[in-house]
Write a protein that holds these residues in place. Structure first.
Motif, PDB file in Angstrom:
ATOM      1  N   MET A  78       0.913  -1.084   0.028  1.00  0.00           N
ATOM      2  CA  MET A  78       0.039   0.016  -0.142  1.00  0.00           C
ATOM      3  C   MET A  78       0.930   1.097  -0.015  1.00  0.00           C
ATOM      4  O   MET A  78       1.967   1.329   0.769  1.00  0.00           O
ATOM      5  N   THR A  79       0.562   1.988  -0.912  1.00  0.00           N
ATOM      6  CA  THR A  79       1.457   3.358  -0.952  1.00  0.00           C
ATOM      7  C   THR A  79       1.133   4.300   0.132  1.00  0.00           C
ATOM      8  O   THR A  79      -0.094   4.130   0.771  1.00  0.00           O
ATOM      9  N   ALA A  80       1.877   5.342   0.201  1.00  0.00           N
ATOM     10  CA  ALA A  80       1.482   6.360   1.304  1.00  0.00           C
ATOM     11  C   ALA A  80      -0.087   7.222   0.722  1.00  0.00           C
ATOM     12  O   ALA A  80      -0.618   7.549   1.888  1.00  0.00           O
ATOM     13  N   ILE A  81      -0.155   7.359  -0.350  1.00  0.00           N
ATOM     14  CA  ILE A  81      -1.288   7.932  -0.980  1.00  0.00           C
ATOM     15  C   ILE A  81      -2.562   7.132  -0.529  1.00  0.00           C
ATOM     16  O   ILE A  81      -3.587   7.805  -0.075  1.00  0.00           O
ATOM     17  N   GLU A  82      -2.444   5.935  -0.761  1.00  0.00           N
ATOM     18  CA  GLU A  82      -3.528   4.864  -0.410  1.00  0.00           C
ATOM     19  C   GLU A  82      -3.886   5.167   0.990  1.00  0.00           C
ATOM     20  O   GLU A  82      -5.286   4.943   1.497  1.00  0.00           O
ATOM     21  N   GLN A  83      -2.837   4.961   1.890  1.00  0.00           N
ATOM     22  CA  GLN A  83      -2.949   4.999   3.252  1.00  0.00           C
ATOM     23  C   GLN A  83      -3.760   6.171   3.634  1.00  0.00           C
ATOM     24  O   GLN A  83      -4.601   6.175   4.369  1.00  0.00           O
ATOM     25  N   TYR A  84      -3.089   7.486   3.311  1.00  0.00           N
ATOM     26  CA  TYR A  84      -3.931   8.768   3.472  1.00  0.00           C
ATOM     27  C   TYR A  84      -5.298   8.756   3.186  1.00  0.00           C
ATOM     28  O   TYR A  84      -6.049   9.335   3.899  1.00  0.00           O
ATOM     29  N   LEU A  85      -5.613   8.371   1.998  1.00  0.00           N
ATOM     30  CA  LEU A  85      -6.926   8.406   1.512  1.00  0.00           C
ATOM     31  C   LEU A  85      -7.940   7.410   2.496  1.00  0.00           C
ATOM     32  O   LEU A  85      -8.994   7.939   2.784  1.00  0.00           O
ATOM     33  N   ILE A  86      -7.305   6.401   2.974  1.00  0.00           N
ATOM     34  CA  ILE A  86      -8.196   5.583   3.923  1.00  0.00           C
ATOM     35  C   ILE A  86      -8.163   6.136   5.310  1.00  0.00           C
ATOM     36  O   ILE A  86      -9.335   6.264   5.769  1.00  0.00           O
ATOM     37  N   ASP A  87      -7.053   7.037   5.767  1.00  0.00           N
ATOM     38  CA  ASP A  87      -7.179   7.615   6.931  1.00  0.00           C
ATOM     39  C   ASP A  87      -8.355   8.893   6.733  1.00  0.00           C
ATOM     40  O   ASP A  87      -8.867   8.942   7.446  1.00  0.00           O
ATOM     41  N   THR A  88      -8.227   9.337   5.736  1.00  0.00           N
ATOM     42  CA  THR A  88      -9.184  10.546   5.385  1.00  0.00           C
ATOM     43  C   THR A  88     -10.470  10.342   5.463  1.00  0.00           C
ATOM     44  O   THR A  88     -11.343  10.898   5.936  1.00  0.00           O
ATOM     45  N   TYR A  89     -10.636   9.044   4.994  1.00  0.00           N
ATOM     46  CA  TYR A  89     -12.181   8.516   4.836  1.00  0.00           C
ATOM     47  C   TYR A  89     -12.624   8.256   6.565  1.00  0.00           C
ATOM     48  O   TYR A  89     -13.691   8.461   6.671  1.00  0.00           O
ATOM     49  N   ARG A  90     -11.771   7.422   6.888  1.00  0.00           N
ATOM     50  CA  ARG A  90     -12.138   7.198   8.360  1.00  0.00           C
ATOM     51  C   ARG A  90     -12.506   8.412   9.464  1.00  0.00           C
ATOM     52  O   ARG A  90     -13.144   8.351  10.197  1.00  0.00           O
ATOM     53  N   ALA A  91     -11.308   9.320   8.909  1.00  0.00           N
ATOM     54  CA  ALA A  91     -11.539  10.526   9.879  1.00  0.00           C
ATOM     55  C   ALA A  91     -13.050  11.226   9.557  1.00  0.00           C
ATOM     56  O   ALA A  91     -13.693  11.864  10.438  1.00  0.00           O
ATOM     57  N   ALA A  92     -13.419  11.266   8.318  1.00  0.00           N
ATOM     58  CA  ALA A  92     -14.705  11.953   7.978  1.00  0.00           C
ATOM     59  C   ALA A  92     -15.884  11.229   8.526  1.00  0.00           C
ATOM     60  O   ALA A  92     -16.963  11.664   8.761  1.00  0.00           O
ATOM     61  N   GLN A  93     -15.750   9.787   8.586  1.00  0.00           N
ATOM     62  CA  GLN A  93     -16.629   8.891   9.141  1.00  0.00           C
ATOM     63  C   GLN A  93     -16.894   9.114  10.657  1.00  0.00           C
ATOM     64  O   GLN A  93     -18.016   9.109  11.194  1.00  0.00           O
ATOM     65  N   HIS A  94     -15.657   9.489  11.428  1.00  0.00           N
ATOM     66  CA  HIS A  94     -15.801   9.568  12.855  1.00  0.00           C
ATOM     67  C   HIS A  94     -15.616  10.896  13.331  1.00  0.00           C
ATOM     68  O   HIS A  94     -15.633  11.145  14.464  1.00  0.00           O
ATOM     69  N   ALA A  95     -15.861  11.915  12.375  1.00  0.00           N
ATOM     70  CA  ALA A  95     -16.047  13.202  12.597  1.00  0.00           C
ATOM     71  C   ALA A  95     -14.519  13.611  13.589  1.00  0.00           C
ATOM     72  O   ALA A  95     -14.855  14.439  14.418  1.00  0.00           O
ATOM     73  N   SER A  96     -13.565  13.185  13.321  1.00  0.00           N
ATOM     74  CA  SER A  96     -12.270  13.389  13.827  1.00  0.00           C
ATOM     75  C   SER A  96     -11.315  14.383  12.913  1.00  0.00           C
ATOM     76  O   SER A  96     -11.464  14.311  11.717  1.00  0.00           O
ATOM     77  N   PRO A  97     -10.374  14.951  13.598  1.00  0.00           N
ATOM     78  CA  PRO A  97      -9.544  15.774  12.660  1.00  0.00           C
ATOM     79  C   PRO A  97      -8.746  14.976  11.454  1.00  0.00           C
ATOM     80  O   PRO A  97      -8.453  13.762  11.695  1.00  0.00           O
ATOM     81  N   MET A  98      -8.695  15.586  10.302  1.00  0.00           N
ATOM     82  CA  MET A  98      -8.054  15.049   8.999  1.00  0.00           C
ATOM     83  C   MET A  98      -6.638  14.780   9.311  1.00  0.00           C
ATOM     84  O   MET A  98      -5.861  15.413  10.066  1.00  0.00           O
TER      85      MET A  98
END
Length: 71
Positions: free
Chosen positions: A1-21
């Motif tokens: 998994m690349t850094a960009i893919e991990q960033y996109l997953i983390d961004t999605y999770r942050a949006a779902q849980h209303a936590s900071p990006m």
């Protein structure tokens, strides 16, 4: 998994849980390099060696004149 893919997953999770990006990949790289350089200089002082500026050796190499007779 690349850094960009991990960033996109983390961004999605942050949006779902209303936590900071999360920070962008590579955003804090220079700060990490500076901290590592400062640690090396700190260890030099603790070991009793002079803590030289990081550009000193590079400038010395650039300004060094070739010896006469050296090819």
């Amino acid at each position: 998994m690349t850094a960009i893919e991990q960033y996109l997953i983390d961004t999605y999770r942050a949006a779902q849980h209303a936590s900071p990006m999360p920070p962008l990949p590579g955003e804090h790289d220079m700060a990490a390099f500076r901290a590592a350089r400062a640690h090396v200089r700190f260890r030099a002082v603790l070991d009793g060696r002079p803590a030289r500026h990081p550009w000193t050796a590079a400038l010395r190499r650039l300004l060094r004149r070739p010896r006469p007779g050296a090819c």
